[in-house]
Motif scaffolding. Sequence first.
Motif, PDB file in Angstrom:
ATOM      1  N   SER A 415      45.978  53.774  38.371  1.00 46.40           N
ATOM      2  CA  SER A 415      44.742  53.091  38.712  1.00 46.40           C
ATOM      3  C   SER A 415      43.792  53.135  37.521  1.00 46.40           C
ATOM      4  O   SER A 415      43.941  53.960  36.607  1.00 46.40           O
ATOM      5  CB  SER A 415      44.085  53.740  39.929  1.00 46.40           C
ATOM      6  OG  SER A 415      43.802  55.100  39.668  1.00 46.40           O
ATOM      7  N   VAL A 416      42.818  52.249  37.529  1.00 47.91           N
ATOM      8  CA  VAL A 416      41.879  52.142  36.413  1.00 47.91           C
ATOM      9  C   VAL A 416      41.143  53.455  36.181  1.00 47.91           C
ATOM     10  O   VAL A 416      40.925  53.870  35.044  1.00 47.91           O
ATOM     11  CB  VAL A 416      40.882  50.991  36.680  1.00 47.91           C
ATOM     12  CG1 VAL A 416      39.736  51.030  35.680  1.00 47.91           C
ATOM     13  CG2 VAL A 416      41.602  49.649  36.602  1.00 47.91           C
ATOM     14  N   SER A 429      38.277  42.538  32.238  1.00 48.62           N
ATOM     15  CA  SER A 429      39.109  41.887  33.242  1.00 48.62           C
ATOM     16  C   SER A 429      40.568  42.209  32.986  1.00 48.62           C
ATOM     17  O   SER A 429      40.923  42.768  31.946  1.00 48.62           O
ATOM     18  CB  SER A 429      38.906  40.362  33.229  1.00 48.62           C
ATOM     19  OG  SER A 429      39.354  39.817  31.999  1.00 48.62           O
ATOM     20  N   ARG A 432      46.786  38.815  35.207  1.00 48.94           N
ATOM     21  CA  ARG A 432      48.115  39.068  35.766  1.00 48.94           C
ATOM     22  C   ARG A 432      48.749  37.727  36.105  1.00 48.94           C
ATOM     23  O   ARG A 432      48.423  37.086  37.088  1.00 48.94           O
ATOM     24  CB  ARG A 432      48.015  39.938  37.011  1.00 48.94           C
ATOM     25  CG  ARG A 432      49.343  40.326  37.643  1.00 48.94           C
ATOM     26  CD  ARG A 432      49.109  41.385  38.710  1.00 48.94           C
ATOM     27  NE  ARG A 432      48.602  42.616  38.129  1.00 48.94           N
ATOM     28  CZ  ARG A 432      47.981  43.565  38.830  1.00 48.94           C
ATOM     29  NH1 ARG A 432      47.793  43.422  40.138  1.00 48.94           N
ATOM     30  NH2 ARG A 432      47.539  44.660  38.227  1.00 48.94           N
ATOM     31  N   ILE A 437      41.840  39.154  37.333  1.00 49.31           N
ATOM     32  CA  ILE A 437      41.369  40.160  38.277  1.00 49.31           C
ATOM     33  C   ILE A 437      40.140  40.853  37.700  1.00 49.31           C
ATOM     34  O   ILE A 437      40.132  41.285  36.553  1.00 49.31           O
ATOM     35  CB  ILE A 437      42.470  41.197  38.562  1.00 49.31           C
ATOM     36  CG1 ILE A 437      43.723  40.507  39.121  1.00 49.31           C
ATOM     37  CG2 ILE A 437      41.978  42.286  39.505  1.00 49.31           C
ATOM     38  CD1 ILE A 437      44.914  41.430  39.238  1.00 49.31           C
ATOM     39  N   PRO A 439      38.414  44.097  37.669  1.00 50.57           N
ATOM     40  CA  PRO A 439      38.937  45.417  38.020  1.00 50.57           C
ATOM     41  C   PRO A 439      37.886  46.329  38.656  1.00 50.57           C
ATOM     42  O   PRO A 439      36.685  46.226  38.387  1.00 50.57           O
ATOM     43  CB  PRO A 439      39.399  45.981  36.676  1.00 50.57           C
ATOM     44  CG  PRO A 439      38.519  45.312  35.677  1.00 50.57           C
ATOM     45  CD  PRO A 439      38.222  43.943  36.213  1.00 50.57           C
ATOM     46  N   HIS A 440      38.381  47.215  39.509  1.00 51.87           N
ATOM     47  CA  HIS A 440      37.588  48.290  40.097  1.00 51.87           C
ATOM     48  C   HIS A 440      38.315  49.597  39.823  1.00 51.87           C
ATOM     49  O   HIS A 440      39.399  49.624  39.248  1.00 51.87           O
ATOM     50  CB  HIS A 440      37.402  48.071  41.596  1.00 51.87           C
ATOM     51  CG  HIS A 440      36.744  46.763  41.927  1.00 51.87           C
ATOM     52  ND1 HIS A 440      35.393  46.570  41.813  1.00 51.87           N
ATOM     53  CD2 HIS A 440      37.272  45.576  42.345  1.00 51.87           C
ATOM     54  CE1 HIS A 440      35.093  45.326  42.155  1.00 51.87           C
ATOM     55  NE2 HIS A 440      36.217  44.696  42.480  1.00 51.87           N
ATOM     56  N   ASP A 442      39.938  51.515  41.761  1.00 54.87           N
ATOM     57  CA  ASP A 442      41.217  51.667  42.438  1.00 54.87           C
ATOM     58  C   ASP A 442      42.207  50.553  42.099  1.00 54.87           C
ATOM     59  O   ASP A 442      43.285  50.475  42.691  1.00 54.87           O
ATOM     60  CB  ASP A 442      41.018  51.721  43.953  1.00 54.87           C
ATOM     61  CG  ASP A 442      40.275  50.506  44.484  1.00 54.87           C
ATOM     62  OD1 ASP A 442      39.823  49.679  43.660  1.00 54.87           O
ATOM     63  OD2 ASP A 442      40.132  50.382  45.716  1.00 54.87           O
ATOM     64  N   THR A 443      41.865  49.668  41.163  1.00 61.31           N
ATOM     65  CA  THR A 443      42.791  48.610  40.738  1.00 61.31           C
ATOM     66  C   THR A 443      43.968  49.232  40.003  1.00 61.31           C
ATOM     67  O   THR A 443      43.801  50.034  39.090  1.00 61.31           O
ATOM     68  CB  THR A 443      42.092  47.598  39.820  1.00 61.31           C
ATOM     69  OG1 THR A 443      40.974  47.028  40.507  1.00 61.31           O
ATOM     70  CG2 THR A 443      43.058  46.489  39.410  1.00 61.31           C
ATOM     71  N   THR A 444      45.189  48.860  40.417  1.00 64.45           N
ATOM     72  CA  THR A 444      46.401  49.426  39.809  1.00 64.45           C
ATOM     73  C   THR A 444      46.900  48.521  38.688  1.00 64.45           C
ATOM     74  O   THR A 444      47.039  47.312  38.871  1.00 64.45           O
ATOM     75  CB  THR A 444      47.500  49.593  40.869  1.00 64.45           C
ATOM     76  OG1 THR A 444      47.022  50.450  41.913  1.00 64.45           O
ATOM     77  CG2 THR A 444      48.746  50.221  40.245  1.00 64.45           C
ATOM     78  N   ASP A 449      50.578  43.146  32.492  1.00 60.58           N
ATOM     79  CA  ASP A 449      49.155  42.814  32.584  1.00 60.58           C
ATOM     80  C   ASP A 449      48.560  42.708  31.189  1.00 60.58           C
ATOM     81  O   ASP A 449      48.960  43.421  30.263  1.00 60.58           O
ATOM     82  CB  ASP A 449      48.391  43.875  33.370  1.00 60.58           C
ATOM     83  CG  ASP A 449      48.658  43.803  34.872  1.00 60.58           C
ATOM     84  OD1 ASP A 449      49.326  42.846  35.294  1.00 60.58           O
ATOM     85  OD2 ASP A 449      48.208  44.713  35.601  1.00 60.58           O
TER      86      ASP A 449
END
Length: 477
Positions: A415-416, A429, A432, A437, A439-440, A442-444, A449
Amino acid sequence: HINAVVIAAVSAAVTAKTLLGDDKLLSAPAHELQNAPELLLYLLLGLLAGSLGVLFVRMLKMAHTIRVPKRFPQMVRPLVAGLIIAGVSIVRPEILGTGRNVVESMVGLDTTVGLVWTTLLFLGVLKLAMAAVTEGGYGAGGVFMPSLFAGAALGAAFAAVVALVWPLTALSPGAFAVVGMAATFASVARAPLTAIIIVFEITGDYGLVVPLMLATTVAMVIADYFSPDSAYTMPLTLKGIHLQKPEDIDLLDTVTVGEVMSQPGTLPPTMTAKAALDCITEGRHHGLPVVDDGKLVGILTLTDIANRHEELDTALVQDLMTSKPITVVPSMPVSAALARMAALNYGRLPVVSDNDRTTHVGMFRRESVVRAYHQALSDSTGRHMYRDRLKQRTHPGASFYEIPIPRNSSAAAQSVRDIRWPDAATLVSIRRGSAVIIPHGDTTLRSGDVVTAFGTGESREELAWIFSQSEEDTEDE
């Protein structure tokens, strides 16, 4: 920049001629294609040369991505590289320096008698490996002469092996060395024309022009398929720098039909033709879609009405309309819709749903094209203005950059919030596929990517190194 290139090349040639006279970097006797079946052998040599070029680029990439643990001083890296090269050169001194004399001896061979192909191939690969070690030790080994050296060795070794079973004329290992040299350099540098011209300059003869073109083309195909970067662009890619291709972008590619389609109204199939004509002329249209319960069943144009004008009082729309008209969908780029409309010489096309090609959603007309162009132009201008404002507000040493996450990267599947982001970098950003996306924490992240960040040049190099680490490297640390 062709003018600057020509001026620079001529200036360099005149300077070299003045200082060195007629002395050449390499020289070789003239060779020629002996018979047509030999072209098959040169094709196979091109396949091998392309594979060898890919191997060299991957060696260089590995050398650039290897990192010395922070507990060791930076001088350890060149020291280790020097020790490796010194140890190897004790056994095989041929790999030292440019290897010019060795290359000239290989391209001058005229018989395969006495050639040991394993030794030649080993020398070629060893030369590439030591060039990569030199680069990894912060040295300047270059890629030009190592590529020529390995290519010549590959060509001569290939001729020595094939000569054992080739039933036709005796093979000239020098000719195969020359072609192998050009094909290998073409695959490493992605410069086929340069490689061919270099061979012409070395030999002063055009007898191998067909084998050269065949082998370099095949080598380029292999190299482009397995390694998108050349030896020169690979270091830039690792730092997140991507050279843009000089291609013109059609503004209409950036706008979809759904963004500019209109809603001019529809006609029911049971309406009289006279009433339909009134609707079309009052709205200053040239045609309207015929829709029954939300489903597109046809299109009625002024041309359809003019062809049967005498029946207007009694005819219905469904009697005059064109059934099953050509359509477009909202997700289609305006450029593609315009090309379809121009090919058919139509002035309008009904728009149907992406999910149900019978459901009517709008109309795409010539006026839509004009609206799309102005919208794309406005968006493009806005993006340029936005970038200009950002440059004015940010530090001169900072910029946006993109770094791909390679396969087997330790960053993939994390995760980020778990990534050790450089202090001087801001995540912007994640691209993908075709999706972008925001990102936050919890973004995997995933392999493949492309991460866009904003920061200094040092942060770009640090982030590229973080993404290049495999799971094994992380465990070792």
